[in-house]
Write a protein that holds these residues in place. Structure first.
Motif, mmCIF file in Angstrom:
data_model
loop_
_atom_site.group_PDB
_atom_site.id
_atom_site.type_symbol
_atom_site.label_atom_id
_atom_site.label_comp_id
_atom_site.label_asym_id
_atom_site.label_seq_id
_atom_site.Cartn_x
_atom_site.Cartn_y
_atom_site.Cartn_z
ATOM 1 N N ASN A 123 -27.099 62.965 97.368
ATOM 2 C CA ASN A 123 -28.309 62.514 98.050
ATOM 3 C C ASN A 123 -29.025 61.426 97.276
ATOM 4 O O ASN A 123 -30.032 60.892 97.710
ATOM 5 N N ASP A 124 -28.484 61.120 96.107
ATOM 6 C CA ASP A 124 -29.182 60.227 95.200
ATOM 7 C C ASP A 124 -28.473 58.881 95.246
ATOM 8 O O ASP A 124 -27.688 58.540 94.382
ATOM 9 N N THR A 125 -28.740 58.141 96.306
ATOM 10 C CA THR A 125 -27.968 56.925 96.505
ATOM 11 C C THR A 125 -28.885 55.753 96.795
ATOM 12 O O THR A 125 -30.001 55.937 97.272
ATOM 13 N N ASP A 126 -28.419 54.549 96.482
ATOM 14 C CA ASP A 126 -29.192 53.383 96.925
ATOM 15 C C ASP A 126 -28.390 52.607 97.968
ATOM 16 O O ASP A 126 -28.693 51.465 98.277
ATOM 17 N N GLU A 127 -27.336 53.242 98.504
ATOM 18 C CA GLU A 127 -26.505 52.539 99.485
ATOM 19 C C GLU A 127 -26.826 52.961 100.913
ATOM 20 O O GLU A 127 -27.279 54.069 101.152
ATOM 21 N N THR A 128 -26.525 52.062 101.843
ATOM 22 C CA THR A 128 -26.720 52.392 103.255
ATOM 23 C C THR A 128 -25.359 52.591 103.914
ATOM 24 O O THR A 128 -24.329 52.288 103.322
ATOM 25 N N PHE A 129 -25.378 53.099 105.122
ATOM 26 C CA PHE A 129 -24.139 53.404 105.842
ATOM 27 C C PHE A 129 -23.771 52.214 106.710
ATOM 28 O O PHE A 129 -24.342 52.010 107.777
ATOM 29 N N TYR A 150 -44.913 68.999 104.907
ATOM 30 C CA TYR A 150 -44.272 69.844 105.928
ATOM 31 C C TYR A 150 -42.840 69.389 106.220
ATOM 32 O O TYR A 150 -42.117 70.053 106.947
ATOM 33 N N CYS A 151 -42.428 68.248 105.693
ATOM 34 C CA CYS A 151 -41.243 67.559 106.228
ATOM 35 C C CYS A 151 -40.011 67.680 105.341
ATOM 36 O O CYS A 151 -40.053 67.480 104.131
ATOM 37 N N VAL A 152 -38.890 67.917 106.000
ATOM 38 C CA VAL A 152 -37.639 68.152 105.292
ATOM 39 C C VAL A 152 -36.838 66.848 105.106
ATOM 40 O O VAL A 152 -35.872 66.798 104.352
ATOM 41 N N VAL A 153 -37.296 65.788 105.794
ATOM 42 C CA VAL A 153 -36.495 64.553 105.824
ATOM 43 C C VAL A 153 -36.208 63.942 104.440
ATOM 44 O O VAL A 153 -35.063 63.580 104.161
ATOM 45 N N PRO A 154 -37.214 63.828 103.540
ATOM 46 C CA PRO A 154 -36.880 63.231 102.240
ATOM 47 C C PRO A 154 -35.755 64.008 101.552
ATOM 48 O O PRO A 154 -34.949 63.439 100.829
ATOM 49 N N PHE A 155 -35.712 65.302 101.797
ATOM 50 C CA PHE A 155 -34.662 66.133 101.207
ATOM 51 C C PHE A 155 -33.322 65.948 101.932
ATOM 52 O O PHE A 155 -32.278 65.854 101.302
ATOM 53 N N THR A 156 -33.358 65.904 103.265
ATOM 54 C CA THR A 156 -32.078 65.837 103.989
ATOM 55 C C THR A 156 -31.522 64.419 104.079
ATOM 56 O O THR A 156 -30.324 64.236 104.209
ATOM 57 N N ARG A 157 -32.379 63.416 104.053
ATOM 58 C CA ARG A 157 -31.878 62.045 104.230
ATOM 59 C C ARG A 157 -31.988 61.193 102.981
ATOM 60 O O ARG A 157 -31.603 60.024 102.999
ATOM 61 N N GLY A 158 -32.546 61.752 101.940
ATOM 62 C CA GLY A 158 -32.550 61.047 100.659
ATOM 63 C C GLY A 158 -33.587 59.941 100.572
ATOM 64 O O GLY A 158 -34.424 59.774 101.463
ATOM 65 N N PRO A 159 -33.537 59.164 99.474
ATOM 66 C CA PRO A 159 -34.551 58.131 99.250
ATOM 67 C C PRO A 159 -34.399 56.953 100.202
ATOM 68 O O PRO A 159 -33.336 56.757 100.807
ATOM 69 N N GLU A 160 -35.472 56.181 100.295
ATOM 70 C CA GLU A 160 -35.508 55.007 101.181
ATOM 71 C C GLU A 160 -34.503 53.941 100.733
ATOM 72 O O GLU A 160 -34.462 53.596 99.559
#
Ligand code: 5AD
Ligand code: SF4
Length: 466
Positions: free
Chosen positions: A157-163, A190-200
């Motif tokens: 989850n610790d990436t600086d790359e995009t798909f 309240y949000c799980v997104v930073p955890f499930t989708r990782g950093p910006e």
């Protein structure tokens, strides 16, 4: 990196319908395998699935429309809803019943990231678990699955790359989605997104614009930029384009008639975006700007990074535009500790802003979020009551506002034909659904002027003026 290919639904050579495992075996001589892909969740998830399908097609897989016929079943999950993991495990139980020898199952998306290896423990018939931040590794992960590995994971989850994909299999023939920023650096409690989708991670503006030009070349005229916080876009290329500049440039691509974007974060929302919309009619006059609560105390507890007043200042910028701009929002009721008076502040904010649409949610706990341990849970029944009060208020506003459009003409991009004869539907620039009658044939994908005759709280009704 070479250029990518976009496959439109209507230009795609239809996969052979494969209705039985016997047919699958017969087919597999010519193809690597067949896949069935089921998707839940937001537009980001839908679009991720389009890209995942592209990766599979480029590896020689064929898509099939029922799971029994697939050598690989992929389940792209969402964790925004309550009890998401529970629902995924129950669905995986259904798949287990269907599963034949040599069939493989992969779990993708937010629940994959959230539950990780726990999925193998509770559903040992699963072969692949991959979160969205690891999709760029899908080709290698698929090769491992194909080689017969039992428990393949992509959970980094610790990436600086995009798909980035060579092929994207586009499911919507009228609106093309382009992810411009992945992940989220905010930390809403309240949000799980930073955890499930990782950093910006933002994509290079040149790549985004190249993808857009290609979409325009294959006939798309409407595009939607996607990101959890789309306006936090930070161009990593030397051009350092601002988000509003990207919108303007996109609006000027020949063939592009509508540019949309979602979801905007209030803290990163500036006047430059409003100015871009004002100056360029091709940028749709609709902004989705989640407020979540009308109470500054609750916003602080949610760690939303703005106050009620600051949010209302952003709304004032939007209302000062010369073009009318529709604003929609997300609201959570019953956040831990939300008092009756604080809920009343949300209602008064809704009165003030006069939204064109509100997506409202009862707060519910999510794993790995800070709000999990917050005291003073609001009772379920009270949350339900607050939600009903909010919905009722908003419903009346929408009805009143849409009724004012009776007798006017709106430009509609036609998305489809309904089952009823001569009935079509599409969206206005405001993103309002418009159902209309027309005796014309072949309106799909066209822009037509519709005279509004009536409305429901969520849509306009009208007729095609020739
Ligand atoms: N409970 C209720 N609603 C939530 N959302 C996100 N997390 C939760 C939660 N734990 C809502 C927010 C967000 C939308 C996509 O989902 O309003 O903007
Ligand atoms: Fe979640 Fe907040 Fe990021 Fe939106 S901005 S995805 S609500 S953490």
């Amino acid at each position: 990196m070479g250029s990518s290919i976009d496959i439109r639904l209507d230009s795609l050579v239809n996969p052979q319908p494969v209705n039985s495992r016997a047919a699958l075996v017969a087919n597999s001589a010519s193809v690597r395998g067949t896949f069935y892909l089921e998707t839940f969740g937001c537009q980001m998830n839908e679009h991720d699935s389009e890209k995942v399908a592209g990766v599979l097609l480029s590896r020689g897989y064929q898509r099939v429309e029922n799971p029994e016929a697939a050598s690989l079943i992929l389940y792209n999950t969402c964790s925004i809803r309550e009890k998401a993991a529970q629902k995924v495990f129950s669905r995986l139980g259904v798949y287990r019943e269907l599963l034949g020898k040599d069939q493989k199952i992969g779990v993708l998306g937010c629940v994959a990231q959230q539950e990780g290896e726990e999925i193998f423990r509770r559903a040992p018939w699963v072969s692949l678990v991959c979160g969205s931040a690891s999709y760029r590794n899908l080709p290698q992960l698929l090769a491992q699955v194909e080689a017969g590995e039992q428990r393949v994971t992509g959970l980094d989850n610790d990436t600086d790359e995009t798909f980035e994909t060579e092929i994207t299999r586009r499911d919507n023939p009228c609106r093309a989605y382009i992810t411009i920023i992945e992940g989220c650096d905010k930390a809403c409690t309240y949000c799980v997104v930073p955890f499930t989708r990782g950093p910006e991670r933002s994509r290079d503006s040149s790549r985004i614009l190249a993808e857009l030009r290609q979409l325009a070349d294959v006939g798309y005229s409407e595009v939607q930029f996607l990101g959890q916080t789309v306006n936090s876009y930070a161009d990593p290329s030397p051009r350092k384009m601002k988000f509003s500049e990207l919108l303007v440039e996109a609006a000027q691509v020949p063939g592009i008639r509508r540019v949309r974007f979602t979801t905007s974060h209030p803290s990163d929302f500036g006047k430059d975006i409003v100015d871009a919309i004002d100056a360029h009619p091709a940028i749709c006059n609709h902004i989705h700007l989640p407020v979540q609560s009308g109470s500054t105390r609750v916003l602080r507890a949610m760690r939303r990074t703005y106050s009620r007043q600051e949010y209302l200042e952003k709304i004032a910028l939007i209302r000062a535009a010369t073009r009318p701009i529709a604003v929609t929002t997300d609201i959570i009721v019953g956040f831990p500790g939300e008092t009756e008076a604080e809920f009343a502040e949300t209602l008064s904010l809704v009165d003030k802003v006069r939204y064109s649409g509100v997506f409202s949610f009862k707060y519910s706990t999510r794993p790995n979020t800070a709000a999990l341990s917050m005291p003073d849970a609001v009772p379920e029944e009270e949350k339900r009551r607050r939600l009903a009060v909010l919905l009722e208020k908003q419903r009346n506003f929408q009805l009143e506002d849409l009724q004012k459009l009776r007798g006017t003409a709106v430009e509609v991009h036609v998305d489809g034909k309904s089952k009823k004869e001569n009935q079509w539907y599409g969206h206005s620039s405001f993103n309002c659904v418009v159902n209309f009658s027309s005796s014309s044939e072949d309106l799909l994908g066209r822009y037509v002027n519709i005279r509004v005759t009536a409305c429901t709280p969520n849509s306009l009704l009208g007729e095609h003026t020739l």
